[in-house]
Scaffold this motif. Structure first.
Motif, PDB file in Angstrom:
ATOM      1  N   ALA A  93       1.282  38.006  19.134  1.00 52.10           N
ATOM      2  CA  ALA A  93       1.756  37.408  17.885  1.00 52.10           C
ATOM      3  C   ALA A  93       2.330  38.461  16.952  1.00 52.10           C
ATOM      4  O   ALA A  93       3.404  38.288  16.370  1.00 52.10           O
ATOM      5  CB  ALA A  93       0.622  36.649  17.201  1.00 52.10           C
ATOM      6  N   ALA A  94       1.625  39.568  16.788  1.00 55.19           N
ATOM      7  CA  ALA A  94       2.090  40.608  15.872  1.00 55.19           C
ATOM      8  C   ALA A  94       3.418  41.195  16.324  1.00 55.19           C
ATOM      9  O   ALA A  94       4.282  41.506  15.501  1.00 55.19           O
ATOM     10  CB  ALA A  94       1.041  41.710  15.764  1.00 55.19           C
ATOM     11  N   ARG A 151      19.313  34.771   7.024  1.00 56.08           N
ATOM     12  CA  ARG A 151      18.782  36.120   6.815  1.00 56.08           C
ATOM     13  C   ARG A 151      17.473  36.149   6.024  1.00 56.08           C
ATOM     14  O   ARG A 151      16.505  36.778   6.465  1.00 56.08           O
ATOM     15  CB  ARG A 151      19.833  36.997   6.148  1.00 56.08           C
ATOM     16  N   PRO A 152      17.370  35.510   4.845  1.00 51.48           N
ATOM     17  CA  PRO A 152      16.092  35.582   4.118  1.00 51.48           C
ATOM     18  C   PRO A 152      14.939  34.903   4.854  1.00 51.48           C
ATOM     19  O   PRO A 152      13.793  35.350   4.750  1.00 51.48           O
ATOM     20  CB  PRO A 152      16.395  34.886   2.785  1.00 51.48           C
ATOM     21  N   VAL A 153      15.221  33.835   5.590  1.00 52.36           N
ATOM     22  CA  VAL A 153      14.163  33.178   6.370  1.00 52.36           C
ATOM     23  C   VAL A 153      13.672  34.120   7.456  1.00 52.36           C
ATOM     24  O   VAL A 153      12.460  34.252   7.706  1.00 52.36           O
ATOM     25  CB  VAL A 153      14.675  31.856   6.975  1.00 52.36           C
ATOM     26  N   LEU A 154      14.592  34.799   8.119  1.00 52.05           N
ATOM     27  CA  LEU A 154      14.233  35.761   9.159  1.00 52.05           C
ATOM     28  C   LEU A 154      13.437  36.924   8.584  1.00 52.05           C
ATOM     29  O   LEU A 154      12.429  37.358   9.177  1.00 52.05           O
ATOM     30  CB  LEU A 154      15.501  36.265   9.840  1.00 52.05           C
ATOM     31  N   GLU A 155      13.840  37.417   7.430  1.00 48.59           N
ATOM     32  CA  GLU A 155      13.119  38.538   6.817  1.00 48.59           C
ATOM     33  C   GLU A 155      11.692  38.149   6.459  1.00 48.59           C
ATOM     34  O   GLU A 155      10.753  38.943   6.634  1.00 48.59           O
ATOM     35  CB  GLU A 155      13.874  39.019   5.586  1.00 48.59           C
ATOM     36  N   ARG A 156      11.501  36.932   5.974  1.00 48.28           N
ATOM     37  CA  ARG A 156      10.138  36.492   5.664  1.00 48.28           C
ATOM     38  C   ARG A 156       9.304  36.348   6.934  1.00 48.28           C
ATOM     39  O   ARG A 156       8.110  36.676   6.940  1.00 48.28           O
ATOM     40  CB  ARG A 156      10.173  35.172   4.888  1.00 48.28           C
ATOM     41  N   ALA A 157       9.908  35.871   8.018  1.00 46.83           N
ATOM     42  CA  ALA A 157       9.177  35.747   9.276  1.00 46.83           C
ATOM     43  C   ALA A 157       8.772  37.123   9.797  1.00 46.83           C
ATOM     44  O   ALA A 157       7.639  37.306  10.280  1.00 46.83           O
ATOM     45  CB  ALA A 157      10.026  35.016  10.306  1.00 46.83           C
ATOM     46  N   ARG A 158       9.656  38.092   9.696  1.00 45.18           N
ATOM     47  CA  ARG A 158       9.334  39.446  10.156  1.00 45.18           C
ATOM     48  C   ARG A 158       8.190  40.055   9.362  1.00 45.18           C
ATOM     49  O   ARG A 158       7.404  40.853   9.872  1.00 45.18           O
ATOM     50  CB  ARG A 158      10.575  40.326  10.054  1.00 45.18           C
ATOM     51  N   ALA A 159       8.077  39.682   8.084  1.00 45.58           N
ATOM     52  CA  ALA A 159       7.043  40.243   7.221  1.00 45.58           C
ATOM     53  C   ALA A 159       5.656  39.661   7.509  1.00 45.58           C
ATOM     54  O   ALA A 159       4.659  40.215   7.032  1.00 45.58           O
ATOM     55  CB  ALA A 159       7.399  40.014   5.751  1.00 45.58           C
ATOM     56  N   VAL A 160       5.582  38.577   8.274  1.00 41.86           N
ATOM     57  CA  VAL A 160       4.294  37.943   8.557  1.00 41.86           C
ATOM     58  C   VAL A 160       3.338  38.923   9.237  1.00 41.86           C
ATOM     59  O   VAL A 160       2.135  38.938   8.958  1.00 41.86           O
ATOM     60  CB  VAL A 160       4.491  36.673   9.411  1.00 41.86           C
ATOM     61  N   ARG A 161       3.851  39.770  10.128  1.00 43.92           N
ATOM     62  CA  ARG A 161       2.975  40.687  10.873  1.00 43.92           C
ATOM     63  C   ARG A 161       2.243  41.662   9.960  1.00 43.92           C
ATOM     64  O   ARG A 161       1.202  42.223  10.332  1.00 43.92           O
ATOM     65  CB  ARG A 161       3.789  41.469  11.906  1.00 43.92           C
ATOM     66  N   ASP A 162       2.756  41.886   8.757  1.00 46.12           N
ATOM     67  CA  ASP A 162       2.154  42.846   7.837  1.00 46.12           C
ATOM     68  C   ASP A 162       1.199  42.209   6.839  1.00 46.12           C
ATOM     69  O   ASP A 162       0.667  42.902   5.969  1.00 46.12           O
ATOM     70  CB  ASP A 162       3.258  43.596   7.081  1.00 46.12           C
ATOM     71  N   LEU A 195      -0.565  36.218   9.236  1.00 47.83           N
ATOM     72  CA  LEU A 195      -0.568  36.375  10.683  1.00 47.83           C
ATOM     73  C   LEU A 195      -1.699  35.563  11.304  1.00 47.83           C
ATOM     74  O   LEU A 195      -1.525  34.946  12.359  1.00 47.83           O
ATOM     75  CB  LEU A 195      -0.710  37.851  11.057  1.00 47.83           C
ATOM     76  N   ALA A 196      -2.866  35.528  10.649  1.00 46.94           N
ATOM     77  CA  ALA A 196      -3.991  34.742  11.161  1.00 46.94           C
ATOM     78  C   ALA A 196      -3.658  33.251  11.184  1.00 46.94           C
ATOM     79  O   ALA A 196      -3.992  32.539  12.136  1.00 46.94           O
ATOM     80  CB  ALA A 196      -5.234  35.001  10.320  1.00 46.94           C
ATOM     81  N   VAL A 197      -2.994  32.754  10.125  1.00 41.90           N
ATOM     82  CA  VAL A 197      -2.613  31.342  10.097  1.00 41.90           C
ATOM     83  C   VAL A 197      -1.547  31.061  11.151  1.00 41.90           C
ATOM     84  O   VAL A 197      -1.611  30.046  11.856  1.00 41.90           O
ATOM     85  CB  VAL A 197      -2.117  30.947   8.697  1.00 41.90           C
TER      86      VAL A 197
END
Length: 279
Positions: A151-152, A172-183, A188-190
């Protein structure tokens, strides 16, 4: 305007925009995993010119904290949406709504239309989860996508696959928010928890024949989506929603951010046909 609604899974932020709720049928927007209400940002202003709009953030995403990620299940999303709808009606002047849901939000929208026909006037299901009959494919995806290391490492690349080129629409902004989930540990748990429970029995919308939904349903599908492809869903959709209006677009998983004008041109006639406006 943002309102906070208490649920068993955390305080859910609901973002209100558009016309006054007393002006007629409202729209309730339910986003995918991961994501938040901003996924719909490219279409919300136009929708708001005619309708009251309420867009929530699922617990753990956007402005909604999560109490305990391990307690959340994908099958709880319709319960959360129902709670939000109740509060919008009682405290914020909303009447009936057309619910628009994407991915797991599409699953939640289908269940909400099934269980609360007195409050849901119609439903638009965008790339909805739940129409691939449960079996080895669904179980394997649940195990693989929810694994910690997987997942990470894959939340960003997976989003790039299902969202498409960053320079299209508002990808682009949707993708950037998805990439930030790992941090973000909670997000990330949800994200993992929702994937892990995608094989829950309630998620199989094809299990018992046609869904008992007596409200109009429009299904919008991006034929280029690699993560929830139409061929795997076609039979389940036909069995579960035989009377649904189906529109197939040359897009991927989130057509409202990839091709917002095309999405609006597709759904607006349906929304107009199944909503009331109080002059």
């Amino acid at each position: 305007m943002r309102v906070a609604i208490e649920t068993d899974y955390g305080t859910v932020a609901v973002h209100l925009s558009g016309r006054d709720p007393g002006s007629g049928t409202g729209l309730l927007l339910l986003h995918a995993n991961p994501g938040d209400h901003r996924d719909f940002a490219a279409v919300t202003p136009t929708l708001g010119e005619r309708w009251p709009v309420a867009a929530l953030d699922w617990p753990g995403f956007g402005d909604s904290p999560v109490t305990d990620p391990s307690a959340l299940r994908t099958s709880a999303l319709p319960v959360i949406a129902s709670r939000v709808l109740d509060v919008l009606r009682v405290e914020h002047g909303f009447g009936q709504v057309v619910v628009i849901g994407n991915s797991v939000g599409g699953y939640a929208a289908a269940r909400l239309a099934e269980r609360e026909p007195e409050h849901v006037r119609a439903a638009v299901l965008v790339q909805p989860a739940g129409f691939v009959p449960h079996g080895i494919i669904v179980r394997a995806m649940a195990r693989f996508m929810s694994a910690g290391a997987v997942a990470a490492r894959t939340v960003g690349p997976a989003a790039r696959l299902y969202l498409g080129p960053p320079d299209r629409g508002s990808v682009r902004p949707v993708l950037e928010r998805a990439r930030a989930v790992r941090d973000n540990a909670d997000r990330l748990a949800v994200y993992r928890r929702l994937w892990a429970t995608i094989a829950d029995p309630d998620l199989d919308l094809t299990a018992n024949g046609p869904l008992p939904i007596d409200r109009p349903v429009q299904v919008v599908w991006g034929r280029n989506d690699p993560i929830n492809p139409l061929p795997l869903n076609r039979h389940g959709l036909a069995e579960a929603l035989p009377d649904a209006e189906v529109a197939v677009l040359p897009t991927r998983h989130e057509p409202f951010c990839e091709a917002p004008r095309l999405f609006l041109d597709t759904v607006t006639p349906f929304l107009r046909a199944h909503s009331e406006v109080n002059r």
